[in-house]
Enzyme design. Sequence first.
Site: not given
Length: 719
Positions: A283-285
Amino acid sequence: MAFSAVLGCVLASLATSVSAGVKYPDCSSGALRTNLVCNTSAPPEARASALVAAMGNSDKLANLVNNAPGFPRLGLSAYQWWNEALHGIAINRGITWGGQFSAATQFPQAITTGATFDDDLIFQIGTVIGTEARAFANAGRAHLDFWTPNVNPFRDPRWGRGHETPGEDVLLTKRWAAAFVKGMQGPGPTHRVIATCKHYAAYDLENSGSTTRFNFNARVSLQELVEYYLPPFQQCARDSKVGSIMCAYNAVNGVPACADPYLIDTILRKHWNWTDDNQYVVSDCDAVYYLGNANGGHRFKSSYNAAIGASLQAGCDNMCWATSGTQPNAASAFSAGAFNQATLDKAMLQSGIVLLHNPSNYLPLSPNSTTSLAMIGFWANAADKMLGGYSGTPPFKHDPVTAARSMGFTVNYATGPLTQSSSSTSAAVTAAERSNTIIFFGGIDNTVEKESQDRSNIAWPAGQVSLLQRLSQLGKPMIVVRMGTHVDDTPILALPNVKAILWAGYPGQDGGTAVMNIITGAVSPAGRLPVTVYPSSFTSQAPFTNMALRPSGTYPGRTYRWYKDAVFPFGHGLHYTNFSAVVGRGFPGSLDIQWLVGGCKATYLDLCPLPLMKVTVLNTGERKSDYVALGFLSGEFGPAPHPIKTLAAYQRVFRVAPGETREVEMAWNFGNLARVDEKGNTVLYPGTYTLVLDQPAIANFTFTLTGTETVLDEWPQPR
Ligand SMILES: *[C@@H]1O[C@H](CO)[C@@H](O)[C@H](O)[C@H]1NC(C)=O
Ligand SMILES: *[C@@H]1O[C@H](CO)[C@@H](O)[C@H](O)[C@H]1NC(C)=O
Ligand SMILES: *[C@@H]1O[C@H](CO)[C@@H](O)[C@H](O)[C@H]1NC(C)=O
Ligand SMILES: *[C@@H]1O[C@H](CO)[C@@H](O)[C@H](O)[C@H]1NC(C)=O
Ligand SMILES: *[C@@H]1O[C@H](CO)[C@@H](O)[C@H](O)[C@H]1NC(C)=O
């Protein structure tokens, strides 16, 4: 299972454990010593599976985050998945700079290397970055996963991260991504490091009013999703077999991308056959945080736990959390390290600069002993600015003023404003008065366009325009060198003494030398714009949040495929010479679709090769120069409305001498001729096709496809 990805990578490619710090795993003394994991004769996949089998659930769960604690009991150390290397190893939490590892090559940003249209160059850049990354990892100073490259097509000129990408065109982005990933991971089945194509999918907005990347619901038609927003990911996953894909913050048609089983499972995993256990979705952060009930997010789930569950169930393997596990930045003072790739770098730096305007052939400059240069502007002597976002420490930095002085020029330097804020112009005017030629270094930098910060307008910064107007009154010849991505050059084109405009993007550690080499003619420019330069009025006609590409009503449409009123069009780029060309020599005037399909053995029909498209170019001018052959397709086949044109093939031709004729063959495939229907199917249509060479066109070739329309890729429908 994500964790096996890194193990597969290491076990497959490295006989012994790395020298310091990180152990993957420790086979010399740990409990795994007698396990299959440490049997170097066994296949890597079996060893990775054995390791996962040895882990309990609590171990596995603890390792689903970017700052993974590892599995100390079995000799597996903590692992930071978050490493960045967009255009060189970056200063970032997974990476420890210092000692012999105080420097790494900082290439031009992707938007500038995109302008080269040179797949081999991108492959070499990826190879250098991957090799340096692996060296950092072998020394225990980095991990093996790099969240690079950014392959979202650059849809809107306001986007703060557009410069991280190779541009607005899908074919260019696909080929750039293929070359970069192959270079970074290594061409063979074993990987030197793992690349990550991001951000899946339709991510290209940071913030526009109250709409942010954390809550934006990108509404995209199935046709444009398949035709524009997804192809770079199809390339990465299905065709380049990239090790990892990062899901995006935004939602697509109502479902946050990191919790969307349609995008992650139906399309990415199943339709694109990206099924290897060693391939993982990250996932993106904080994307998972924002898809739950967090303030400012999607509120797609009522709790953080429910968000985590939704994400893992959708097929996300690793969750990056920006809010924990922070490591201090370890930027250290410059010292030439083991990674000085200066020679290679230098050869690469000069090919992405685009000559936008040179109406009286003022460039290249012919300097003589009385030539003195006023070098004015916010980045004339600011080498840091040339690197762009997600940078590390380069082994050296050459700004334009330093480069000009080392070439023996008399230089009168003055800075200039970056943004609207008014600043004194007197130093700049004095420098200009003392010189006979003015070079102005303007545009924007990555404090203006950056991650989490979009722009609201794309005009040239007003303070710079007024300084340029003032300088123009001196009546001396002016060269404008523009950094950053889009700004509308209209007011600069209107100034009487502006003799030339160059676009340099983010030219990297040696960018100053590259710019001066072009200005003096030591190198001939051959870069092409990888984006449309829109007039500043575009931002009031096209809402940032409108994802549609096709025009409708007063909405002007997006990209060169649909938008008609560009200041400089996609593909524009002048030379210090002229070229003429013939295209299509020997290509059949007519091809039957059923015959083509029947003769193809490729697994995926869109990848079936077409007969090569020949281009014969002649350098009709007086200087040696590279030439980028751009083949655009136009024609009224497939579903209406029809795009103005689409890039279908391209090839960079190197060092064509004056008077020399060169023949090149452009490779292309069925997919390059196909169009996407409203259900997302990729279809080959009968009709009349024209391949138009170059922007503006200098040659064309028309052929027909006969037979009946044929689906090359049947698209799985959303529920
Ligand atoms: C190691 O793996 C090889 C290949 O699978 C196998 O033949 C061998 O028996 C294994 N060695 C041990 C000690 O298990
Ligand atoms: C799917 O991928 C696997 C592993 O990469 C490969 O063996 C298989 O041939 C692929 N299937 C198709 C239809 O491409
Ligand atoms: C030398 O160059 C300057 C500008 O760069 C020009 O004004 C001058 O005429 C040139 N002199 C000769 C002798 O060519
Ligand atoms: C290219 O050709 C055009 C048209 O003949 C001419 O005006 C221009 O000066 C030429 N450019 C160069 C660099 O020779
Ligand atoms: C193709 O070239 C011919 C002349 O060479 C020109 O008349 C025609 O307009 C061109 N067609 C396109 C689509 O550019």
